[in-house]
Each structure stands twice: as structure tokens, then as C-alpha cells.
Design a protein around this motif. Structure first.
Motif, PDB file in Angstrom:
ATOM      1  N   MET A  46      56.885 133.953  91.678  1.00  0.00           N
ATOM      2  CA  MET A  46      57.644 134.412  92.848  1.00  0.00           C
ATOM      3  C   MET A  46      57.233 135.827  93.187  1.00  0.00           C
ATOM      4  O   MET A  46      57.073 136.656  92.326  1.00  0.00           O
ATOM      5  N   GLU A  70      71.159 138.372  96.013  1.00  0.00           N
ATOM      6  CA  GLU A  70      71.861 137.546  96.995  1.00  0.00           C
ATOM      7  C   GLU A  70      71.570 138.022  98.411  1.00  0.00           C
ATOM      8  O   GLU A  70      71.399 137.214  99.334  1.00  0.00           O
ATOM      9  N   LYS A  95      68.153 136.801  99.347  1.00  0.00           N
ATOM     10  CA  LYS A  95      68.149 135.372  99.674  1.00  0.00           C
ATOM     11  C   LYS A  95      68.747 135.131 101.052  1.00  0.00           C
ATOM     12  O   LYS A  95      68.243 134.316 101.832  1.00  0.00           O
ATOM     13  N   PRO A 133      63.167 133.529  97.684  1.00  0.00           N
ATOM     14  CA  PRO A 133      63.415 132.082  97.671  1.00  0.00           C
ATOM     15  C   PRO A 133      64.729 131.737  96.982  1.00  0.00           C
ATOM     16  O   PRO A 133      65.129 132.388  96.009  1.00  0.00           O
ATOM     17  N   ALA A 134      65.401 130.718  97.486  1.00  0.00           N
ATOM     18  CA  ALA A 134      66.719 130.343  96.985  1.00  0.00           C
ATOM     19  C   ALA A 134      66.698 129.949  95.517  1.00  0.00           C
ATOM     20  O   ALA A 134      67.686 130.139  94.799  1.00  0.00           O
ATOM     21  N   GLU A 135      65.572 129.391  95.034  1.00  0.00           N
ATOM     22  CA  GLU A 135      65.519 128.904  93.655  1.00  0.00           C
ATOM     23  C   GLU A 135      65.255 130.006  92.630  1.00  0.00           C
ATOM     24  O   GLU A 135      65.346 129.781  91.420  1.00  0.00           O
ATOM     25  N   VAL A 136      64.942 131.200  93.078  1.00  0.00           N
ATOM     26  CA  VAL A 136      64.635 132.299  92.162  1.00  0.00           C
ATOM     27  C   VAL A 136      65.918 132.818  91.518  1.00  0.00           C
ATOM     28  O   VAL A 136      66.924 133.052  92.196  1.00  0.00           O
ATOM     29  N   THR A 137      65.909 133.009  90.217  1.00  0.00           N
ATOM     30  CA  THR A 137      67.082 133.513  89.507  1.00  0.00           C
ATOM     31  C   THR A 137      67.131 135.035  89.581  1.00  0.00           C
ATOM     32  O   THR A 137      66.143 135.694  89.915  1.00  0.00           O
ATOM     33  N   GLN A 164      64.600 136.529  87.192  1.00  0.00           N
ATOM     34  CA  GLN A 164      63.232 136.480  87.691  1.00  0.00           C
ATOM     35  C   GLN A 164      62.987 137.552  88.751  1.00  0.00           C
ATOM     36  O   GLN A 164      61.953 138.224  88.743  1.00  0.00           O
TER      37      GLN A 164
END
Length: 257
Positions: free
Chosen positions: A1, A148, A151, A157-161, A164
């Protein structure tokens, strides 16, 4: 990412903390101490920006689009202009760079003689003289909020924690922005800033993902949702009215909007 690189909006920002009590009266956008920033001053800049022609383009290039500025952005600039002048005078801070209204005007795509470009240039110059504290590491909550926001802005990206994203976002630029927010917020904590409920929450971005997506912001005045509330009307105070754009030394009880 690969999260997009954060873009600094200004070298430092001024944090404002509203004192106890609530002030409002018709026609006032905000108060800084005993000074009123009037809706008339804001209206004049709104009208200027609405009718201004974009900066001329080089031959053969398509016409530039007219810049769009939200009303709260204008109010925050006028509030910070007054606050920064007061902080600098009280603390003896000196601007490190002179006002450059022509440079700001061209960067924003505004017409020659723009009052808003003049005010923004004066603010940028004033902010250059305010000290920034030591870099501050983000808390878990601050990093979560930052991710947040990224995002929501579509830059992360929405899937990134959070874990990360933190590896790429947590750097010197972010920590300096948090330091500016903290130290300058503390420094101007004694200034009585009240914002008209229609503009709340009024924030100034210290660091942004892009021009429309703040990453770290300083709250100006009270928190709120923009809802109008019934409050008492104080006695009239000195007003803020627009000028012809010339740089003027601030006088007690007045500010040039």
C-alpha cells in the motif's frame, strides 16, 4: 500500500481555545477578544471571489477555472489573521518571511488586487514567525483518526489497516504538524475566540492529504455542528470591515478583513 504523501498547508497553525461563555449577535461571524469579524467583511470577500477573473494563462493554454472557496475557509483566515497578530505582538514573535500577496494570488488563481490574497499572504507571513515545539508522536487515537480521514478522502484504500498505514504516515512531517497543533494551541489558550454557530466546528488545517482533505486540523473556537442556538446578544463591539487590500498594522479593537 502506498498512501499519498501528506501535503503541508502552512508552516505552523494557530490553535484557539474558546473561553467560558457564549457570544453571538446578528451579523457577526466570529469574535477574537473584543473584536468582531462581521458577516459584511465575509460577504465582501465572497463577492470578490465570485466575480474575480482567474489569473491570466500563457498563450495557447485553456482558460483557468475560477477558484472555489467555502465561506468557513474565509472566516478561518480572518480569525487566524487577527489571532496571529495578537500572539506575535504579545510574545514578541517576528515574521521570518515578508507577505507575498502576488505569489499567493497567482498560486490561488485570483485576480490582481485580491483582498483575500492579501489577507492570506499576511497570515502566511505572520505564521512563519510562530515557534513550533519538538516533534510529537501520534497517539493510537490520533493515528486511527488520521487513517479514517484518509479513507474518507479516498487517498487510503479501505482494506488498509491502521498498523499498515502508520508505517508510511508516521514520520517527521506528521510529528511536526502535531507539535504545531499542540504548542500553538496551548500558546493562544488565553485568547477569547467565539465562532457563530453556523460555522462550527471551524477548523484550520495544519497538514492535508490534498486541498480538500485535511489530515491534522486545529479547532478554532467552540466545537459544534453548525446548528443555530438561542443565546443572549452582547453589547456592540468594534467591527471588522474589508479594506482595499493594503497591509495595515492592527490596532486595538479592530482588524482588517
Amino acid at each position: 500500500m502506498r498512501a499519498r504523501r501528506l501535503v503541508a498547508v502552512a508552516s505552523v497553525a494557530v490553535g484557539l481555545v474558546a473561553l467560558a461563555g457564549c457570544r453571538t449577535e446578528p451579523g457577526v461571524a466570529a469574535y477574537v477578544g473584543d473584536v468582531r469579524i462581521t458577516e459584511t467583511a465575509v460577504d465582501a470577500i465572497v463577492q470578490e471571489l465570485a466575480t474575480a477573473s482567474p489569473a491570466p494563462q500563457a498563450p495557447g493554454e485553456p482558460p483557468a477555472e475560477r477558484p472555489e472557496f467555502r465561506r468557513p475557509q474565509i472566516v478561518s483566515t480572518l480569525v487566524l489573521h487577527e489571532v496571529c497578530q495578537r500572539v506575535s505582538a504579545d510574545k514578541g514573535y517576528r515574521a521570518q518571511t515578508p507577505p507575498e500577496p502576488e505569489q499567493v494570488r497567482q498560486a490561488l488563481g485570483l485576480a490582481p488586487g485580491s483582498v483575500f490574497a492579501q489577507r492570506q499572504a499576511e497570515l502566511n507571513s505572520c505564521l512563519s514567525g510562530l515557534p513550533v515545539g519538538s516533534p510529537v508522536a501520534p497517539t493510537q487515537e490520533e493515528m486511527t483518526d488520521l487513517v479514517e480521514a484518509g479513507k474518507t478522502a479516498g487517498v487510503i484504500p479501505a482494506e488498509v489497516t491502521v498498523e499498515q498505514a502508520a508505517g508510511q504516515l508516521d514520520g517527521d512531517q506528521l510529528r511536526r504538524a502535531l507539535a504545531a497543533k499542540k504548542s500553538l494551541g496551548d500558546a493562544v489558550g488565553d485568547y477569547d475566540v467565539t465562532v457563530n454557530p453556523r460555522y462550527r466546528p471551524l477548523e484550520f488545517p495544519v497538514l492535508s492529504f490534498n486541498s480538500d482533505a485535511p489530515a491534522v486540523s486545529v479547532l478554532l473556537g467552540e466545537e459544534g455542528t453548525g446548528a443555530v442556538t438561542d443565546v443572549s446578544t452582547p453589547d456592540p463591539l468594534p467591527s471588522v470591515e474589508p479594506t482595499d487590500g493594503e497591509q495595515v498594522e492592527p490596532q486595538p479593537g479592530t482588524v482588517d478583513g
